[in-house]
Write an enzyme that holds these catalytic residues in place. Structure first.
Site, PDB file in Angstrom:
ATOM      1  N   LYS A   1      46.853  31.600  12.586  1.00 45.81           N
ATOM      2  CA  LYS A   1      47.487  31.276  14.230  1.00 45.81           C
ATOM      3  C   LYS A   1      47.596  30.159  14.364  1.00 45.81           C
ATOM      4  O   LYS A   1      48.103  30.297  15.210  1.00 45.81           O
ATOM      5  CB  LYS A   1      45.838  31.655  14.553  1.00 45.81           C
ATOM      6  N   SER A   2      47.494  28.661  12.774  1.00 50.79           N
ATOM      7  CA  SER A   2      47.265  27.870  13.213  1.00 50.79           C
ATOM      8  C   SER A   2      49.502  27.942  13.060  1.00 50.79           C
ATOM      9  O   SER A   2      50.216  27.073  14.085  1.00 50.79           O
ATOM     10  CB  SER A   2      46.961  27.413  11.981  1.00 50.79           C
TER      11      SER A   2
ATOM     12  N   LYS B   1      32.916  24.989  18.339  1.00 49.27           N
ATOM     13  CA  LYS B   1      33.526  25.762  18.420  1.00 49.27           C
ATOM     14  C   LYS B   1      33.300  26.931  20.179  1.00 49.27           C
ATOM     15  O   LYS B   1      33.162  26.820  20.357  1.00 49.27           O
ATOM     16  CB  LYS B   1      34.032  27.223  16.503  1.00 49.27           C
TER      17      LYS B   1
ATOM     18  N   ARG C   1      34.940  35.882  16.136  1.00 46.32           N
ATOM     19  CA  ARG C   1      34.575  35.366  14.517  1.00 46.32           C
ATOM     20  C   ARG C   1      33.071  36.166  14.332  1.00 46.32           C
ATOM     21  O   ARG C   1      32.690  36.584  13.601  1.00 46.32           O
ATOM     22  CB  ARG C   1      34.576  34.451  13.772  1.00 46.32           C
TER      23      ARG C   1
ATOM     24  N   GLN D   1      42.866  19.388  14.581  1.00 47.25           N
ATOM     25  CA  GLN D   1      43.484  19.728  16.152  1.00 47.25           C
ATOM     26  C   GLN D   1      43.652  18.315  17.283  1.00 47.25           C
ATOM     27  O   GLN D   1      45.232  18.077  17.249  1.00 47.25           O
ATOM     28  CB  GLN D   1      42.714  20.795  16.735  1.00 47.25           C
TER      29      GLN D   1
ATOM     30  N   ASP E   1      36.614  27.872   9.654  1.00 44.26           N
ATOM     31  CA  ASP E   1      36.924  28.606  10.962  1.00 44.26           C
ATOM     32  C   ASP E   1      36.382  30.280  10.149  1.00 44.26           C
ATOM     33  O   ASP E   1      36.170  31.190  10.376  1.00 44.26           O
ATOM     34  CB  ASP E   1      38.183  29.634  11.536  1.00 44.26           C
TER      35      ASP E   1
END
Length: 441
Positions: A27-28, A352, A401, A175, A325
């Site tokens: 995803k990143s 998160k 998640r 980020q 994560d």
């Protein structure tokens, strides 16, 4: 995107996991591939892109700011970029859905362009603070008007030319680092980020691949990442490796369900992302790497995972940036281990998609696990491999998640676990439940 209907699920044990699985693209890396391609001049091609809602939000935002971003029938994405400095004024608010990565990185991009953009998101994202990004971008000259608490909806009015800064990260955050570097792309001079604690480095690797002038060196305060502004990015062909965060669910599932043996193909093995593998191996997990290779500047391997008895550990706090994560599913592994696992140093979990410390404590408690909550983590008393009692009701709090982690927990539970909403899983792993069926069918 921000108002998906809820989808309750009663999850239960299914027997051993067997077979080979390819997890969605990282995803990143997927977010960055879309963004950087949209800032290059010419056509970039992206294979293996994660087509979850979060990445699609990034694609929609880049279209709204002038880039052509289209998926071909062959699954390859083609992006015609506008060039650094060429972002156009979006006609309406940018809907980020549930994606904090999209929001923070795009705030950085907009901050050094002569445009303004309003960012909105779903209820979960709108509860997440953006102050850590607002602070450095404000120093560069951007004007940011946020809702109370530094939250969405918010508006960014870019400054062009922006002011190059040297910014030391007060908290480890890839980020925030990336937002400042992306603002620096269109800022005259050299913008620097000092990183006392290393975080995932996908932005640095990919920006160099696109032709940005970026250096990384060690200094007395930590790593110094410098980017020279008014960059010219060249189009690329990108192959996105499998997401280690998504692979983590199957690593834990195979580890805790007796008789399991699976292969997870094409997993990104970037050392800033392998904290979960390190932690699970310390617990006794049987995880072997095969077919190691490099794809698009990122190390990649296939992982063979077999069931193994797990033992409790004290999770080193310095692993947190490389597995932030993956803590929810690590907590599930700890619930099946022998002894008391302590995981601390993970303050970031509080901000998160949900407060993942409180959410996972409540979820595991509902499944019959004894836990202790700290400000920066949890202690979990494991079952030594015995099935969890199960039978409880879990609130996911719109967090993908939490939903996937407790589905994994149900595979080793004596009674089914009722999960209130698994719809958010689509944000990062649209085929999660189909994959589960294929491994347990």
């Amino acid at each position: 995107m921000s108002n998906a209907a809820s989808r309750p699920l009663t999850a239960s044990a299914r027997g051993p996991l067997r077979g080979t699985v390819t997890v969605p693209g990282d995803k990143s890396i997927s977010h960055r591939a879309i963004m950087f391609s949209a800032l290059a001049v010419g056509e970039s091609r992206i294979e293996g892109l994660l087509e979850g809602e979060d990445v699609l939000a990034t694609a929609a935002a880049m279209r709204a700011m002038g880039a052509s971003v289209e998926r071909g029938d062959d699954g390859t994405w083609r992006v015609h970029g506008v060039g650094v400095g060429g972002l156009q004024q979006p006609a309406q608010a940018l809907d980020m859905g549930n994606s904090g990565t999209s929001t923070r990185l795009l705030m950085g991009l907009v901050s050094s362009h002569p445009i303004s953009a309003t960012f909105v998101g779903d209820a979960s994202l709108s509860g997440r603070p953006m102050g850590r990004v607002i602070e450095p971008l404000g120093q560069m000259g951007a004007e940011i008007s946020a809702s109370p608490g530094g939250r969405l909806p918010l508006m960014v009015r870019g400054m062009c030319p922006a002011v190059p800064i040297t910014y030391t990260l007060p908290v480890a955050s890839a980020q925030v680092k990336s937002a400042v570097l992306l603002a620096g792309l269109n800022t005259p001079g050299v913008t620097r980020v000092i990183e006392p604690v290393p975080t995932r480095d996908h932005s640095e690797r990919m920006l160099r691949g696109f032709g940005a002038e970026l250096t990384v060196e060690d200094g007395p305060e930590g790593k110094i990442i410098s980017i020279t502004g008014e960059a010219e990015l060249k189009p690329q062909h990108i192959v996105v490796p499998g997401d280690p965060s998504s692979a983590g669910f199957w690593m834990v599932a195979a580890s805790i369900v007796p008789g399991s043996e699976i292969t997870i193909a094409n997993v990104c093995m970037n050392p800033t992302r392998t904290g979960l593998i390190t932690a699970l191996r310390r617990m006794g997990a049987d995880i072997a790497e095969t077919n190691a290779r490099t794809v698009g500047g990122e190390p990649v391997a296939d992982l063979v995972v077999r069931h193994a008895p797990l033992k409790a550990i004290e999770v080193p706090a310095d692993l947190a940036p490389s597995m932030i994560d993956e803590y929810p599913v690590l907590f599930v592994a700890a619930a099946l281990a022998e002894g008391r696992t302590v995981a601390r140093g993970a303050h970031e979990l509080r901000v998160k998609e949900s407060d993942r410390i409180a959410a996972m404590r409540a979820a595991l408690t509902a499944a019959g696990v004894q836990t202790e909550e700290f400000e920066d983590g949890l202690a979990i008393h494991g079952s030594a491999g015995a099935p969890l009692p199960g039978g409880g009701n879990v609130a996911t709090l719109l967090d993908h998640r939490i939903a996937m982690s407790m589905t994994v927990a149900s595979l080793a539970a004596a009674q089914p676990i009722a999960i209130d909403d698994v719809a958010p899983v689509a944000t990062s792993y649209p085929d999660f439940f189909e994959t589960l069926e294929s491994l347990t069918g």
